[in-house]
Design a protein around this motif. Structure first.
Motif, short mmCIF file in Angstrom:
data_model
loop_
_atom_site.label_atom_id
_atom_site.label_comp_id
_atom_site.label_asym_id
_atom_site.label_seq_id
_atom_site.Cartn_x
_atom_site.Cartn_y
_atom_site.Cartn_z
N MET A 78 0.83 -1.21 -0.09
CA MET A 78 0.23 0.07 0.10
C MET A 78 0.92 1.29 0.14
O MET A 78 1.91 1.23 0.83
CB MET A 78 -0.87 0.14 1.23
CG MET A 78 -1.74 -1.17 1.19
SD MET A 78 -2.97 -1.29 -0.26
CE MET A 78 -4.18 -0.21 0.25
N VAL A 79 0.54 2.14 -0.81
CA VAL A 79 1.37 3.32 -1.01
C VAL A 79 0.45 4.57 -0.98
O VAL A 79 -0.72 4.55 -1.37
CB VAL A 79 2.25 3.44 -2.19
CG1 VAL A 79 3.23 2.24 -2.20
CG2 VAL A 79 1.34 3.26 -3.39
N ALA A 80 0.76 5.76 -0.71
CA ALA A 80 0.22 6.94 -0.68
C ALA A 80 -0.33 7.25 -2.13
O ALA A 80 0.36 7.02 -2.93
CB ALA A 80 1.02 8.22 -0.12
N ASP A 81 -1.66 7.73 -2.06
CA ASP A 81 -2.19 7.96 -3.42
C ASP A 81 -2.49 9.58 -3.44
O ASP A 81 -2.74 10.11 -2.42
CB ASP A 81 -3.55 7.32 -3.33
CG ASP A 81 -4.26 7.15 -4.70
OD1 ASP A 81 -3.60 7.30 -5.77
OD2 ASP A 81 -5.35 6.75 -4.88
N ARG A 82 -2.78 10.07 -4.77
CA ARG A 82 -3.25 11.47 -4.96
C ARG A 82 -1.99 12.44 -4.44
O ARG A 82 -2.30 13.57 -4.19
CB ARG A 82 -4.37 11.57 -4.31
CG ARG A 82 -5.53 10.98 -4.78
CD ARG A 82 -6.92 11.21 -4.25
NE ARG A 82 -7.83 10.12 -4.78
CZ ARG A 82 -8.86 9.98 -3.91
NH1 ARG A 82 -9.36 11.01 -2.97
NH2 ARG A 82 -9.70 8.85 -4.20
N GLY A 83 -0.74 11.99 -4.52
CA GLY A 83 0.34 13.01 -4.11
C GLY A 83 0.50 13.90 -5.38
O GLY A 83 1.13 14.94 -5.09
N GLY A 84 0.20 13.50 -6.55
CA GLY A 84 0.31 14.11 -7.61
C GLY A 84 -0.35 15.60 -7.40
O GLY A 84 -0.15 16.70 -8.30
N THR A 85 -1.61 15.65 -6.80
CA THR A 85 -2.13 16.76 -6.23
C THR A 85 -1.22 18.01 -5.87
O THR A 85 -1.22 19.12 -6.18
CB THR A 85 -3.35 16.62 -5.52
OG1 THR A 85 -4.06 15.68 -6.11
CG2 THR A 85 -4.12 17.98 -5.41
N ALA A 86 -0.42 17.37 -4.85
CA ALA A 86 0.61 18.54 -4.43
C ALA A 86 1.62 18.94 -5.20
O ALA A 86 1.93 19.90 -5.29
CB ALA A 86 1.05 17.89 -3.11
N ILE A 87 2.06 18.11 -6.18
CA ILE A 87 3.08 18.30 -7.30
C ILE A 87 2.50 19.30 -8.20
O ILE A 87 3.11 20.28 -8.59
CB ILE A 87 3.42 17.08 -7.96
CG1 ILE A 87 4.38 16.39 -6.80
CG2 ILE A 87 4.36 17.39 -9.02
CD1 ILE A 87 4.80 14.70 -7.23
N LEU A 88 1.33 19.18 -8.47
CA LEU A 88 0.59 20.18 -9.45
C LEU A 88 0.32 21.15 -8.63
O LEU A 88 0.62 22.28 -9.35
CB LEU A 88 -1.01 19.40 -9.74
CG LEU A 88 -1.71 20.47 -10.71
CD1 LEU A 88 -0.95 20.62 -12.12
CD2 LEU A 88 -3.02 19.91 -11.09
N LEU A 89 -0.03 21.53 -7.64
CA LEU A 89 -0.10 22.67 -6.63
C LEU A 89 1.20 23.49 -6.88
O LEU A 89 1.23 24.74 -7.07
CB LEU A 89 -0.63 22.64 -5.54
CG LEU A 89 -2.03 22.00 -5.59
CD1 LEU A 89 -2.82 21.69 -4.01
CD2 LEU A 89 -3.05 23.06 -6.08
N ILE A 90 2.40 22.62 -6.47
CA ILE A 90 3.66 23.40 -6.60
C ILE A 90 3.90 23.94 -7.84
O ILE A 90 4.36 24.94 -7.89
CB ILE A 90 4.64 22.33 -5.70
CG1 ILE A 90 4.43 22.15 -4.42
CG2 ILE A 90 6.08 23.02 -5.94
CD1 ILE A 90 5.04 20.90 -3.83
N ALA A 91 3.84 22.80 -8.72
CA ALA A 91 4.28 23.67 -10.19
C ALA A 91 3.39 24.71 -10.69
O ALA A 91 4.02 25.70 -11.03
CB ALA A 91 3.84 22.43 -11.38
N MET A 92 2.04 24.64 -10.52
CA MET A 92 1.21 26.00 -10.51
C MET A 92 1.41 27.25 -9.87
O MET A 92 1.69 28.27 -10.33
CB MET A 92 -0.16 25.60 -10.55
CG MET A 92 -0.87 24.55 -11.55
SD MET A 92 -0.32 24.79 -13.19
CE MET A 92 -1.10 26.26 -13.62
N LEU A 93 1.90 27.00 -8.59
CA LEU A 93 2.40 28.19 -7.82
C LEU A 93 3.82 28.55 -8.37
O LEU A 93 3.79 29.77 -8.61
CB LEU A 93 2.77 27.71 -6.34
CG LEU A 93 3.19 28.78 -5.50
CD1 LEU A 93 2.25 29.73 -5.19
CD2 LEU A 93 3.72 27.90 -4.12
N SER A 94 4.54 27.77 -8.80
CA SER A 94 5.78 28.17 -9.31
C SER A 94 5.54 29.04 -10.73
O SER A 94 6.26 30.07 -10.75
CB SER A 94 6.81 26.98 -9.55
OG SER A 94 7.84 27.43 -10.21
N LEU A 95 4.84 28.28 -11.60
CA LEU A 95 4.55 29.03 -12.72
C LEU A 95 3.74 30.39 -12.56
O LEU A 95 4.10 31.31 -13.27
CB LEU A 95 3.76 28.29 -13.62
CG LEU A 95 4.36 27.13 -14.34
CD1 LEU A 95 3.50 26.22 -14.99
CD2 LEU A 95 5.43 27.47 -15.25
#
Length: 133
Positions: free
Chosen positions: A41-58
């Motif tokens: 079992m691994v953490a799910d939906r971590g891509g949401t945080a990565i997307l938010l960081i990318a959009m914040l950076s942009l």
């Protein structure tokens, strides 16, 4: 600009993801990793945080640097693909639907496709025309 576009988001992601992973596991937002032996079992939906960081950076870069319309189109495409990824995590979209949705996510880029030829090694240029788009 290279630092603000790549290094800062990389560092923020590297520092914050362990925290987000712990929180996702704590709140039981997990899924089976079907690509590993034993199906852990691994953490799910971590891509949401990565997307938010990318959009914040942009978005922060758009405040401090001159952005052209091409940059904004790229931001829109990144956001659309990210939102598609979040949707795909939440529901089973289906293989055929994914191709159609991904096409529409990249649709804003068509205006920048000025050349429709593809160069293949040992073959040369192949003009694809409307098929390329």
């Amino acid at each position: 600009m290279l630092t603000s576009n790549f290094l800062v988001p990389l560092i923020i992601t590297a520092v914050s993801m362990p925290y987000f992973i712990r929180k996702l596991i704590e709140y039981n937002i997990v899924a089976k990793d079907v690509y590993k032996k034993g199906l852990p079992m691994v953490a799910d939906r971590g891509g949401t945080a990565i997307l938010l960081i990318a959009m914040l950076s942009l978005s922060m870069n758009s405040l401090f640097f001159k952005f052209t319309s091409t940059n904004y189109v790229a931001m829109i495409v990144i956001a659309l693909f990210g939102l598609f990824g979040i949707l795909d995590d939440m529901i089973n979209i289906g293989r055929a639907s994914k191709f159609l949705i991904l096409y529409y996510c990249s649709y804003p880029l068509i205006q920048y496709a000025t050349h429709t030829a593809v160069t293949l090694p040992n073959i040369g240029d192949i003009e694809l025309g409307i098929i390329y788009l």
